[in-house]
Design a protein around this motif. Structure first.
Motif, short mmCIF file in Angstrom:
data_model
loop_
_atom_site.label_atom_id
_atom_site.label_comp_id
_atom_site.label_asym_id
_atom_site.label_seq_id
_atom_site.Cartn_x
_atom_site.Cartn_y
_atom_site.Cartn_z
N PHE B 63 0.82 -1.20 0.00
CA PHE B 63 0.00 0.00 0.00
C PHE B 63 0.85 1.25 0.00
CE2 PHE B 63 -3.52 -2.62 0.99
CZ PHE B 63 -4.64 -1.88 0.66
N ILE B 69 -3.93 13.50 -2.89
CA ILE B 69 -3.82 12.90 -4.22
C ILE B 69 -3.87 13.93 -5.33
CG2 ILE B 69 -6.27 12.49 -4.64
CD1 ILE B 69 -5.59 9.83 -5.84
N ALA B 78 4.02 8.73 -6.26
CA ALA B 78 3.26 7.49 -6.45
C ALA B 78 3.76 6.72 -7.67
CB ALA B 78 1.77 7.79 -6.59
N LEU B 92 0.44 -2.92 -6.09
CA LEU B 92 0.38 -1.71 -5.24
C LEU B 92 -0.98 -1.06 -5.31
CD1 LEU B 92 1.92 0.35 -3.48
CD2 LEU B 92 2.48 1.58 -5.58
N LEU B 93 -1.50 -0.73 -4.17
CA LEU B 93 -2.75 0.01 -4.12
C LEU B 93 -2.52 1.32 -3.39
CD1 LEU B 93 -5.16 -2.93 -3.27
CD2 LEU B 93 -4.78 -1.81 -5.48
N PHE B 94 -3.37 2.31 -3.71
CA PHE B 94 -3.19 3.63 -3.12
C PHE B 94 -4.33 3.99 -2.19
CE2 PHE B 94 -1.46 3.67 -7.44
CZ PHE B 94 -0.15 4.03 -7.18
N ASN B 96 -5.69 7.69 0.00
CA ASN B 96 -5.51 9.13 0.10
C ASN B 96 -6.08 9.62 1.42
OD1 ASN B 96 -5.22 11.89 -0.59
ND2 ASN B 96 -7.36 11.92 -1.22
#
Lengths: 338, 338
Positions: B63, B69, B78, B92-94, B96
């Motif tokens: 993560f 963002i 990122a 990969l995850l984001f 905010n």
DNA sequence: ATAAATAATGTTACCGATAACATTAAATTA
DNA sequence: TAATTTAATGTTATCGGTAACATTATTTAT
């Protein structure tokens, strides 16, 4: 890792009782509830989503897939999606496909494997069809943003790309421009196609000839190699007096290329584009743009998605298509001819 | 939902054999492998991450938690994190957090519940300590980006904020500025504190007095209400000849406020800030900035994180602190005094 | 007071995968 | 050819939860 069994053992109850306390289901005496809560605190318990979703067959997780995380259009859209998701109590995670159909496919796999409850997707393009069909096949509700995919029925939130392109071209012709070039995204992207259509229609309505040489179809995302833009500029003879860019990224890259050649905007050539540059255009409002309501794309799309999720199973609800207006903001990047 | 049991039944083998085919483990005859593969295709099988991670006790998911963002600094970061993660085969995850400690805490819960293998975090601030400690307690490796959190040992990638602030102030004084104001993020954010320190030191070295009235400590993220900036501008008497902004967002908001008052930059007041405005500053390179290597923040941070994950358990590897240089890019937002 | 209802908690099976061990079939070796 | 390896596959238990169905204690109704 602490599990409900650890809690159960320490609190002297069964795992099921702990589960009931966590989820506020069933009947629990105040005394046990308090005791279980205390032990959970003590042991720093965190529920295991995976175990939970495995049995519940739903994750309470939503995904937003965008194609360019560095583009303010998409980040603003993301903020809208986030706010709407939060309002309805969903968690939202983001993925960035970088305009790559392959990366997008990887994300779709992750999303499926994670058993997300739904997905908002700005698809990389028409070739996204197969993995979107995979989503459909697995009954993961999704809503498309900004781009349609031919052959796929679904909810979708679009901008009025054709009308936007027409407005831009009309604006230019009204100021006397006759040689108007277009730099656009790949024709495999619906919005790019519509922008080209709008451009051609507007030319025709203004009795201007369409010339293939004045159109460059390239990629919407940032690139390091600007040679295709270079050769396109070289190819146009006589050079255009105005350029329409299919999105903000392309506009920036055109400006970079022009500056490198010592060509000034708008003195020597005018430039207009789709999508604003985010808050940063406020520093120096320069580019004349079609300003799409990025936040609304995300917010409305998310609302539609959540409705879909919650109506699951019910036959009703035909596919919905929302088209957001294309408003032009006139600034200083266009000069009038003569 | 198709499971390995469905595959197994249709292919006439056991579930374990299917699992072996999927993971390329154990010995499988070419014939069965082919048969199983065929059935998997036919049924559109997608492995269930949750079931898998449940037994493997790891998710192969990473993560990245950022605080804004819409800020090009973080989106570029990122991209760096994404590239590094991909290189090592991680997904990969984001998330905010919007500079909100609470939202950040929610994400940490999601991350824990998802059993992520590791996290890159740009913490919202010092109050992030508790949930970062929760991560630590649950043995989820993490690397901090851009901001340190006092009381927490960890790997961290920082920019040289103090030096950056000094450079900006020195640049201004070298052009004759003596009344230099600072608008900064919350003092609960380490980078903001360092920028304030650098500002004060540079003033001192230049024999300029520090004045509280010339400093505004507010929030780093975009806001709709600019009244604190308004009243700060009113408060400074005599008005400053130059303003240092603690990040790009603040710089933009200062410009908006100034423009609304008809005050021009740099004619009437000079402005410098931390962090560039992304590719869009290329349109009109205007702001003099400390340009931090956003991409490297993400890339290096991700590499450090992955090393941590892979060295798991081994005692070695002391906490590492990487400080990236603060380079000033001089552009046109500063005028010289006399 | 005894049956019937309700509250509070426990047991068992299962979600979809994999590890560890077990078994059977085929290939080597003695 | 019998004994031993090795290849190929199967069985069982488990990961951490929850649904569905017991079970036991406590009320309430008759």
């Amino acid at each position: 890792m602490v599990t409900i069994y650890d809690i159960a053992a320490k609190a002297g109850v069964s795992a099921m009782t702990v589960s009931r306390v966590i989820n506020n289901t069933g009947k629990i005496s105040d005394k046990t509830r308090a005791k279980v809560r205390r032990v959970m605190e003590e042991l720093n318990y965190v529920p295991n989503h995976m175990a939970r979703s495995l049995v519940l067959q739903q994750s309470n997780l939503l995904f937003l897939l965008i194609t360019d995380i560095t583009n303010p259009f998409y980040t603003t859209l993301a903020r809208g999606a986030e706010d709407a998701a939060k309002k309805h109590g969903y968690r939202l995670l983001f993925g960035n496909s970088d305009e790559s159909v392959d990366k997008e496919k990887d994300y779709v796999d992750t999303i499926l494997a994670t058993r997300a409850d739904g997905v908002l997707v700005a698809p990389a393009g028409d070739p996204s069809l197969p993995h979107l069909e995979t989503l459909r096949k697995h009954q993961v509700p999704f809503v498309l943003l900004d781009r349609e995919v031919p052959g796929l029925d679904s909810d979708v939130v679009l901008g009025d790309s054709k009308e936007g392109a027409r407005k831009l071209v009309d604006h230019l012709t009204s100021l006397g421009h006759k040689r108007i070039a277009l730099i656009n995204g790949s024709p495999s992207i619906s919005s790019a196609r519509l922008r080209l259509e709008g451009y051609r229609e507007a030319l025709k309505l203004n009795d201007l000839a369409y010339d293939d040489d004045y159109v460059l179809e390239t990629a919407f995302e940032p690139r390091s190699d600007l040679s295709d833009i270079e050769s396109w500029l070289d190819r146009m003879d006589p050079p255009p007096t105005a350029i329409v860019a299919g999105n903000n990224v392309l506009a920036v890259e055109v400006i970079r290329t022009l500056h490198a050649r010592g060509i000034r905007v708008p003195d020597q050539v005018s430039l207009v584009c789709f999508d604003d540059l985010g808050p940063y255009s406020e520093i120096d409002p320069f580019l004349t743009v079609i300003s799409q309501q990025a936040y609304q794309f995300g917010y409305l799309g998310m609302q539609m998605l959540i409705e879909r999720i919650q109506e699951r199973g019910e036959a009703g609800l035909p596919w919905r298509k929302v088209v957001l207006p294309a408003d032009m903001i006139v600034r200083r990047s266009v000069s009038s001819i003569r």
